[in-house]
Write an enzyme that holds these catalytic residues in place. Structure first.
Site, PDB file in Angstrom:
ATOM      1  N   ARG A 205       0.844  -1.184   0.000  1.00 31.00           N
ATOM      2  CA  ARG A 205       0.000   0.000   0.000  1.00 31.00           C
ATOM      3  C   ARG A 205       0.882   1.238   0.000  1.00 31.00           C
ATOM      4  NH1 ARG A 205      -3.528  -2.561  -1.880  1.00 31.00           N
ATOM      5  NH2 ARG A 205      -5.635  -2.862  -1.074  1.00 31.00           N
ATOM      6  N   HIS A 253      -1.452   0.368 -10.061  1.00 33.72           N
ATOM      7  CA  HIS A 253      -2.051  -0.617  -9.138  1.00 33.72           C
ATOM      8  C   HIS A 253      -2.562  -1.838  -9.915  1.00 33.72           C
ATOM      9  CE1 HIS A 253      -4.055  -1.011  -4.960  1.00 33.72           C
ATOM     10  NE2 HIS A 253      -3.916  -2.209  -5.493  1.00 33.72           N
TER      11      HIS A 253
HETATM   12  C1  GLV Z   1      -5.387  -5.107  -4.161  1.00 34.21           C
HETATM   13  O1  GLV Z   1      -4.808  -4.101  -3.996  1.00 34.21           O
HETATM   14  C2  GLV Z   1      -5.934  -5.902  -3.087  1.00 34.21           C
HETATM   15  O2  GLV Z   1      -6.088  -5.386  -1.975  1.00 34.21           O
HETATM   16  O3  GLV Z   1      -6.225  -7.082  -3.324  1.00 34.21           O
END
Ligand code: GLV
Length: 290
Positions: A205, A253
């Site tokens: 994150r 992401h």
């Molecule tokens: C992706 O970021 C997840 O949390 O699976």
């Protein structure tokens, strides 16, 4: 949304559901407060491994929250990070620069045995990342909150362990989720402790390191390169200096997408558990934030 109907359950659109019939909400970036409409909710299930966006909802009903533990996500992220580790040992960035300068210069290859990979977080994702790095012959250190062993991984804990990991790893890969304990855990001092030429990879994150701290560290040359797939704010704002930093590689992401094929079995199993009155798997500890 899945609501119990005459059959076992039926899938309904958010707007058509009889709110009282909804017992499980499967969500990803839901609108804050929107889950209050369902008086008989017993589980909020994330569609990803991360749950911070659920827990951040001030209107989250007082029900259990479960994480999706989809075996496809750790495997995909491990392939992603292994590609980056291999591009470090095989000097891809330098060859790209040489090509741009029209320069033919064979360089000594780095031996994987001498390039330690440091993995922050040894949950499902961290263990997969560590395992694949070991598979391509890298020594691996991993940092976690407890000293529970992981086969083949030198497990480090506490602040000293974190510092040790940064001082001795040529590629540090963050797989930690966003929780009150991990927010801005990677600070300036840790980044400055990296060995010369080390890379930082973030597939966990974004808020594990503050963007301004990372930018300042990059300007000082350590990490020498950052591969970032996650950010404090997503989408990454157009005016972020990360976009144009020469030593930053950005992806939006995408390192570990949830795929229906691998996500559905654990999700359906958990819904059945709730309908059968059993404890769901992977319930989140709300105080811990994961
Ligand atoms: C992706 O970021 C997840 O949390 O699976």
């Amino acid at each position: 949304m899945l609501a119990e109907a005459s059959g076992r359950y039926r899938a309904v659109g958010v707007d058509d559901a009889d709110p009282a019939a909804v017992s499980v909400a499967v969500v990803w970036q839901h609108e804050p407060g929107s889950l209050q409409r369902y008086p008989n909710l017993s589980l909020v299930h994330s569609l990803g491994h991360g749950v911070e966006q659920i827990l951040d909802d001030p209107g989250l009903p007082d029900v259990q929250v479960a994480r999706l533990v989809d075996p496809g996500i750790p495997a995909a992220i491990a392939r992603w990070t292994t590609r980056i580790v291999l591009s470090h040992t095989q000097r891809e960035e330098e060859y790209r620069e040489h090509q741009a300068a029209g320069r033919w210069r064979p360089m000594r290859r780095r031996y994987p045995e001498s390039v330690r990979v440091g993995v922050l977080g040894l949950g499902e994702v961290g263990r997969a990342v560590a395992g694949m790095a070991r598979g391509v012959m890298h020594p691996v250190a991993g940092w976690r909150a407890t000293d529970e062993p992981v086969p083949g991984v030198h497990v480090l804990t506490g602040r000293d362990g974190l510092r040790d990991l940064f001082e001795t790893s040529s590629v540090v890969i963050n797989t930690l989720p966003s929780t009150p304990d991990t927010r801005h855990l990677v600070d300036r001092e840790l980044l400055a402790a990296l060995p010369d030429g080390a890379w930082f990879v973030n597939v966990g994150r974004g808020d594990v390191v503050s963007e301004s701290v990372l930018l300042a560290a990059l300007d000082d040359g350590l990490p020498a390169l950052a591969h970032l797939d996650v950010f404090e704010e997503e989408p990454l704002p157009a005016d972020s200096e990360l976009w144009s930093h020469p030593n930053v590689r950005i992806t939006p992401h995408v390192s570990g997408p949830t795929s229906t094929r691998t996500a559905l079995p654990p999700l359906v199993e958990n819904i059945h558990r709730v309908l059968d009155g059993l404890e769901p798997n992977h319930v989140v500890d709300r105080a811990r934030g994961y």
